[in-house]
Design a protein around this motif. Structure first.
Motif, short mmCIF file in Angstrom:
data_model
loop_
_atom_site.label_atom_id
_atom_site.label_comp_id
_atom_site.label_asym_id
_atom_site.label_seq_id
_atom_site.Cartn_x
_atom_site.Cartn_y
_atom_site.Cartn_z
N VAL A 551 31.60 -32.08 -28.76
CA VAL A 551 30.81 -31.71 -27.60
C VAL A 551 31.05 -30.24 -27.44
O VAL A 551 30.01 -29.69 -27.01
CB VAL A 551 31.27 -32.87 -26.59
CG1 VAL A 551 31.01 -34.24 -26.89
CG2 VAL A 551 32.90 -32.50 -26.16
N LEU A 552 32.24 -29.45 -27.44
CA LEU A 552 32.26 -28.01 -27.25
C LEU A 552 31.50 -27.36 -28.22
O LEU A 552 30.43 -26.45 -27.80
CB LEU A 552 33.70 -27.78 -27.24
CG LEU A 552 34.68 -27.82 -26.09
CD1 LEU A 552 36.00 -27.44 -26.70
CD2 LEU A 552 34.07 -26.82 -25.32
N ALA A 574 33.72 -25.37 -20.56
CA ALA A 574 34.81 -26.18 -20.10
C ALA A 574 34.47 -27.52 -20.74
O ALA A 574 33.16 -28.12 -21.10
CB ALA A 574 34.78 -26.60 -18.70
N GLN A 575 35.38 -28.52 -20.95
CA GLN A 575 35.22 -29.67 -21.52
C GLN A 575 36.34 -30.66 -20.84
O GLN A 575 37.44 -30.35 -20.25
CB GLN A 575 35.46 -29.88 -22.96
CG GLN A 575 36.88 -29.50 -23.63
CD GLN A 575 37.87 -30.71 -23.41
OE1 GLN A 575 37.43 -31.82 -23.50
NE2 GLN A 575 39.07 -30.31 -23.16
N VAL A 583 32.51 -35.02 -22.48
CA VAL A 583 31.62 -34.24 -22.06
C VAL A 583 32.08 -32.59 -22.05
O VAL A 583 33.04 -32.12 -21.49
CB VAL A 583 31.17 -34.40 -20.48
CG1 VAL A 583 30.17 -33.55 -19.90
CG2 VAL A 583 30.73 -35.85 -20.34
N ALA A 584 31.27 -31.63 -22.51
CA ALA A 584 31.39 -30.33 -22.46
C ALA A 584 30.24 -29.58 -21.77
O ALA A 584 29.05 -30.22 -21.85
CB ALA A 584 31.58 -29.83 -23.85
N LEU A 585 30.43 -28.54 -21.17
CA LEU A 585 29.52 -27.99 -20.26
C LEU A 585 29.48 -26.38 -20.69
O LEU A 585 30.54 -25.62 -20.11
CB LEU A 585 29.50 -28.17 -18.74
CG LEU A 585 28.31 -27.67 -18.04
CD1 LEU A 585 26.88 -28.56 -18.29
CD2 LEU A 585 28.67 -27.90 -16.55
N ALA A 586 28.53 -25.84 -20.94
CA ALA A 586 28.38 -24.36 -21.04
C ALA A 586 27.56 -23.82 -20.17
O ALA A 586 26.47 -24.49 -20.03
CB ALA A 586 28.37 -23.77 -22.49
N VAL A 587 27.81 -22.82 -19.28
CA VAL A 587 26.78 -22.28 -18.23
C VAL A 587 26.53 -20.78 -18.45
O VAL A 587 27.76 -19.99 -18.94
CB VAL A 587 27.40 -22.51 -16.75
CG1 VAL A 587 27.14 -24.02 -16.72
CG2 VAL A 587 28.48 -21.87 -16.54
N ALA A 687 32.67 -27.21 -12.30
CA ALA A 687 33.29 -26.26 -11.64
C ALA A 687 34.11 -25.28 -12.45
O ALA A 687 33.93 -23.93 -12.36
CB ALA A 687 34.39 -26.81 -10.43
N PRO A 688 34.76 -25.49 -13.33
CA PRO A 688 35.61 -24.69 -14.09
C PRO A 688 34.72 -23.92 -15.04
O PRO A 688 34.89 -22.68 -15.60
CB PRO A 688 36.66 -25.47 -15.12
CG PRO A 688 35.90 -26.75 -15.10
CD PRO A 688 35.26 -27.18 -13.79
#
Length: 719
Positions: A551-552, A574-575, A583-587, A687-688
């Motif tokens: 996911v990352l 962050a993951q 779940v991983a999220l890149a912003v 948030a992270p």
């Protein structure tokens, strides 16, 4: 959707094939109508009727997450039903519809699919086999020659056919197979597709019934005067003045002194009656409680010894001996649920029993609460679950049910209790505030050698599920810490329980909502200290977790992690693993330094939730979770003063606005693993990821939520 369904009416009205499933010590068992042992609590009911309808009774609450579509899909897939003929009905509150894992009827923890994946498929498969067997008996051929597809059984090579509606009565007379074969994943025709949601027509037409829409003949409306401070109870109040308000019918102090209820002909009259009471309050638990006092308390707890929740190697010793070590503290605030539909409940109490209409996530708890408040046995309590205008864990609580039933009993009239928005904000069961102290060490090879994490946070489980607090450790308090996914040889996690008068409860993603901020921020700090790329650093420490790495990598590829950015812009990632899903999220963010404002430009989410039932629903849940998490990360915070809550409404508790919402991309990562949850796991990485992106943009580490202009400006001024 039909509501008000009772088990008796369901059985009486079933002229076709009816199946129930129950969890027993020997596994999931299926039963025909009339064969359910009294000691068991079947959780799934399936009905195939002569009108060709396939009806699935859904025992979970629909609060926008699509459960009234995804659960029937599990049945329809195995049944080989025609989706156009599939319906759902909302189950009544009854032990017979208890969750097969929890043993209680409730919706939460992102568990609906996870807990019902097998029972619902088995029910569908059993019905399919019984329909095939009925056709085989009718035609005098082997069952193997009868094929079920799209609501019809056909004879291979013979040309005969019969619909499910034509066969259901005969099928109902046949024995239920003990272990009907389930379809291999490769043969799914419905699961993994995106049929129209079954709750869509009533929502588009505006006929869906939420709690606020309930109307009962003869009912009055109720409002409640509530204490301004935690623990306070009513002193003197002017009942006569309230009764002089036109339309006011009844005034009553609520059990436990939690407030003074006023019942009237209209909501407005009830509110005016509350204002006329002019009550005094006494007995506040801590009149000096405010923001500053709470922060001092949380930070003080970080200096106290905690209960050890995980202890691998010698983390304190490794940190002390390391040539390169870091230490950081993270603070997150109390948060409100702020559901769009305020808390409400309609109740009627009479000689025949107590009836309740409520948007609830906790049918079993609502029944028990109504029984306590009415003084009636559980058997005389009926709870009708309406649509929920948002839940997020708030509707797991039953305080509004107790109040509505008490007022209905006291007034002798059906009562519709409506909380004001101020009631909602000031009398919530809040997401706990939390303080973390994290120390880490880097080895000569640049890898993490030690992680010593102390978390100070109130306990939710001590009130809600005290039997699940083991060795003094609240499981929610150490979510994401005790199961830290990174490969670190020395890990210690300590939990320090904080006790304040502020009530706390389940909030979307529970403990993961605050712990992920500390963990994923500190990993980023360790990567920077090691002089490594934060993504590569994470991947290097996730060697044993293929799904986390995947996911990352997917989120990073989606946002083009290595692509250049303009000045003032940054990228963060962050993951987090929670509720069975990765779940991983890149912003990407832009930071307005003079104003301290953060603008999130893009958000790329990758989720591995195992087998996917309805992809569009999963994407919608992730999109909603990202925006929900952004509101919490950037803006939301409950403030306190005078011993109670100072926050009162959306003017001082701003959610994310539409104009602030970034483009959100969701990528589903297929692992073929067992289904995970999707309602909550999208929130923790938000948030992270944003805080890490801000560091990438301006080189300032933000360790306190929310990332509001004031907090960002303060951090920038100290840099």
């Amino acid at each position: 959707m039909r509501r008000g369904l009772t088990r008796r009416r369901f059985l009486q009205g079933s002229a076709g094939l009816v199946l129930a499933a129950a969890t027993t010590p020997a596994g999931c068992r299926l039963f025909r109508r009339g064969e359910v042992p009294a000691a068991l609590s079947p959780s799934v009911w399936l009905r195939v009727t002569p009108d060709e309808a396939v009806t699935v009774v859904v025992a979970k609450s629909e609060m926008g997450q699509g459960v009234t579509t995804s659960l029937p899909m599990l049945v329809a897939e195995e049944l080989e039903a025609d989706w156009a003929r599939v319906r759902f009905e909302v189950a009544p509150a009854d032990d017979r519809f208890n969750d097969p894992v929890w043993g209680t009827q409730a919706t939460g923890g992102s568990t609906s699919i996870r807990h019902l994946y097998e029972p619902l498929r088995l029910a569908g498969a059993a019905a399919r086999e019984m329909l095939r067997a009925a056709a085989a008996r009718e035609w005098g051929v082997p069952v193997a020659r009868c094929r079920a597809r799209a609501g019809v059984v056909t004879e291979a090579g013979g040309g005969r056919r019969a619909t499910y509606g034509e066969l259901c009565r005969a099928a109902a007379e046949l024995p239920v197979p003990d272990a009907p074969p389930l379809k291999p994943d490769g043969e799914f025709r419905l699961l993994g597709t995106e049929p129209d949601r079954l709750d869509l027509p009533v929502k588009v037409a505006g006929t869906a019934v939420y709690g606020m829409d309930v109307f009962v003949d003869g009912m009055v409306y109720a409002a409640v005067a509530r204490p301004p401070a935690f623990g306070a109870h009513p002193g003197a109040f002017d009942e006569a003045a309230a009764r002089r308000v036109p339309g006011v019918r009844h005034v009553q102090v609520l059990p436990g002194g939690r407030g003074i209820g006023v019942c009237a002909d209209t909501p407005w009259a009830a509110r005016r009656g509350v204002e006329a009471l002019a009550p005094s309050w006494a007995g506040a638990a801590d009149p000096s409680l405010d923001d500053a006092a709470l922060e001092r308390a949380f930070l003080a707890h970080l200096g106290r010894p905690g209960v050890t929740a995980r202890d691998d190697g010698d983390a304190p010793g490794a940190v002390a001996a390391a040539e390169r070590s870091l230490r950081a503290r993270y603070l997150v605030p109390y948060l409100a649920h702020a559901t769009m539909e305020p808390m409400n409940c309609t109740a009627r109490v009479g000689p025949g029993g107590c009836e309740v209409w409520v948007p609830t996530q906790n049918q079993s708890g609502a029944r028990r609460a109504a029984a306590r408040a009415s003084g009636l046995p559980l058997a005389k309590v009926r709870v009708h679950t309406t649509y929920l205008g948002g839940g997020f864990g708030r509707r797991f609580e039953t305080d509004v049910v107790e109040e509505a039933v008490a007022l209905a009993k006291g007034s002798g009239r059906p009562v519709k209790l409506l909380w004001s928005r101020e009631d909602d904000f000031r009398h919530d069961f809040y997401r706990p505030a939390c303080a973390c102290d994290v120390a880490g060490a880097l080895g000569p090879d640049g890898r993490m050698a030690a992680w010593h994490h102390r978390v100070a946070v109130p306990s939710i489980f001590a009130r809600v599920f005290p039997d699940r607090v083991e060795g003094g450790v609240d499981p929610a308090a150490v979510e994401g810490l005790r199961n830290l996914p990174y490969e670190v040889p020395n890990v210690r996690v300590e939990y320090v329980r904080v006790e304040t008068p502020v009530p706390v409860g389940f909030w979307r993603s529970v403990g993961s909502s605050h712990n992920a901020f500390a963990v994923e921020s500190f990993v980023d700090e360790m990567a920077r200290a090691a002089g490594q790329d934060p993504l590569a650093f994470r991947l290097a420490h996730l060697g044993g977790s293929r799904r986390a790495r995947c996911v990352l990598e997917t989120a990073a590829a989606a946002i083009q992690w290595w692509k250049g950015l303009r000045p003032g812009e940054g990228r963060g990632i962050a993951q987090h693993f929670s509720f069975g899903s990765y779940v991983a999220l890149a912003v990407e963010v832009r930071v307005d330094r003079p104003r301290g404002r953060i603008r999130v430009l893009r958000a790329c989410c990758a989720v591995d939730c195992g087998r996917v039932v309805h992809p569009d629903t999963v994407k919608a849940q992730m999109e909603g979770a990202v925006l929900f998490g952004l509101g919490a990360a950037l803006k939301e915070e409950v403030h306190f003063g005078g011993g109670g809550v100072a926050t009162s409404n959306f003017d001082d508790y701003e959610p994310l606005r539409m104009s602030e919402a970034p483009m959100v991309e969701v990528h589903l990562v297929e692992s073929g693993e067992a289904p995970g949850g999707v309602g909550e796991p999208g929130v923790p990485p938000v948030a992270p990821a944003v805080a890490n992106a801000v560091f990438d943009a301006v080189g300032v580490r933000l360790r306190r939520l929310p990332l509001s202009p004031a907090n960002v400006a303060r951090a920038l001024s100290l840099s």
